[in-house]
Scaffold this active site. Structure first.
Site, short mmCIF file in Angstrom:
data_model
loop_
_atom_site.label_atom_id
_atom_site.label_comp_id
_atom_site.label_asym_id
_atom_site.label_seq_id
_atom_site.Cartn_x
_atom_site.Cartn_y
_atom_site.Cartn_z
N GLN A 163 -55.09 4.14 12.88
CA GLN A 163 -53.89 4.04 11.71
C GLN A 163 -53.18 5.37 11.50
O GLN A 163 -53.97 6.57 11.87
CB GLN A 163 -54.50 3.51 10.61
N HIS A 195 -59.15 3.28 11.87
CA HIS A 195 -59.60 2.19 10.77
C HIS A 195 -60.84 1.55 11.18
O HIS A 195 -61.69 1.35 10.23
CB HIS A 195 -58.44 1.27 10.87
N PHE A 207 -65.60 3.13 2.33
CA PHE A 207 -64.70 2.67 3.50
C PHE A 207 -65.71 2.31 4.80
O PHE A 207 -65.77 1.26 5.32
CB PHE A 207 -63.80 3.69 3.94
N HIS A 259 -67.86 -0.92 4.23
CA HIS A 259 -67.05 -1.95 4.61
C HIS A 259 -66.99 -2.42 5.91
O HIS A 259 -67.16 -3.63 6.22
CB HIS A 259 -65.62 -1.95 3.89
N GLU A 260 -66.74 -1.53 7.02
CA GLU A 260 -66.51 -1.57 8.35
C GLU A 260 -68.03 -2.00 8.66
O GLU A 260 -67.90 -2.84 9.90
CB GLU A 260 -65.82 -0.20 8.92
N LYS A 293 -68.64 -5.82 7.51
CA LYS A 293 -67.74 -7.01 7.91
C LYS A 293 -67.65 -7.01 9.50
O LYS A 293 -67.72 -8.08 9.94
CB LYS A 293 -66.38 -6.61 7.50
N HIS A 294 -67.75 -5.75 10.14
CA HIS A 294 -67.55 -5.81 11.61
C HIS A 294 -68.80 -5.32 12.41
O HIS A 294 -69.34 -5.91 13.38
CB HIS A 294 -66.32 -4.94 12.08
#
Length: 222
Positions: free
Chosen positions: A30, A57, A107, A110-111, A114-115
């Protein structure tokens, strides 16, 4: 009771399948100037204003049909101790810009949740973040654009010229994502490059994310 047991096994099988059967990754970078230049604005991390470079990102597993797995293992939560040796590098190249000001851990958690949890058959937690950093260093997007005369100077550039500059540098055509500033101008927001399932090398993209960029987009300063 037997029906519940069978259902539980089925759910476990689906989770295992999600972890094992993704087809490729998106490495998503990003541009901080675009993230911050919106009505939502941004907050600099506790380490201060990031350098004016593209930042990571995420590294996102995807399927060839355009769908993707997510949140594959709630039991395997993010553990900051796993990446202590990477944290300083991540603060530089994978900073948080969300408000309120943070140190990046939320952050990154979260990454991973989720991924990253969908990549466990290929990459453990440390390998997941290290792979993203290594790939990032292979694709110096800002230099690629500047070499083609495309600068973060608030001017407008053609989408085709941006894609071509990156392709000539990295070897593969990227996908682009755009957002809008407070005046409604479209600006270059994110760059997608596709990566093989091992998380080691760039590949031709089986598909691209939804296109949100017009022919001409602004490259805002930061």
């Amino acid at each position: 009771m037997k029906a519940l047991f069978v259902l539980s096994l089925s759910l476990l099988a689906l989770v295992a399948s999600a972890k094992d059967n993704f087809d490729f990754f998106y490495l998503v970078q990003q541009w901080p100037g675009s993230y911050c230049d919106t009505k939502r604005a941004c907050c600099y991390p506790v380490t201060g204003k990031p350098d004016p470079i593209f930042t990571i990102h995420g590294l996102w597993p995807n399927y060839n049909d355009g769908t993707y797995p997510s949140n594959c293992d709630q039991q395997n939560e993010f553990d900051g101790r796993e990446i202590e040796d990477l944290q300083r590098t991540m603060e530089e190249y994978w900073p948080t810009l969300a408000c309120p000001t943070g140190n990046g851990l939320k952050f990154w958690a979260h990454e991973w949740d989720k991924h990253g949890t969908c990549t466990e058959s290929t990459l453990d937690q440390h390998s997941y973040f290290l792979s993203a950093l290594n790939l990032y260093k292979k694709a110096n997007l800002l230099t690629a654009l500047q070499d083609a005369g495309i600068e973060p100077d608030d001017r407008f550039y053609s989408v085709d010229s941006i894609k071509l500059a990156i392709k000539e540098s990295v070897g593969f055509t990227p996908g682009l994502e755009c957002n809008k500033d407070g005046s409604g101008n479209q600006q270059l927001s994110e760059v997608y490059l596709c990566v093989d399932k091992s998380g080691q090398k760039f590949i031709n993209c089986p598909n691209f994310p939804r296109i949100s960029c017009r022919k001409q987009v602004q490259f805002p300063s930061f």
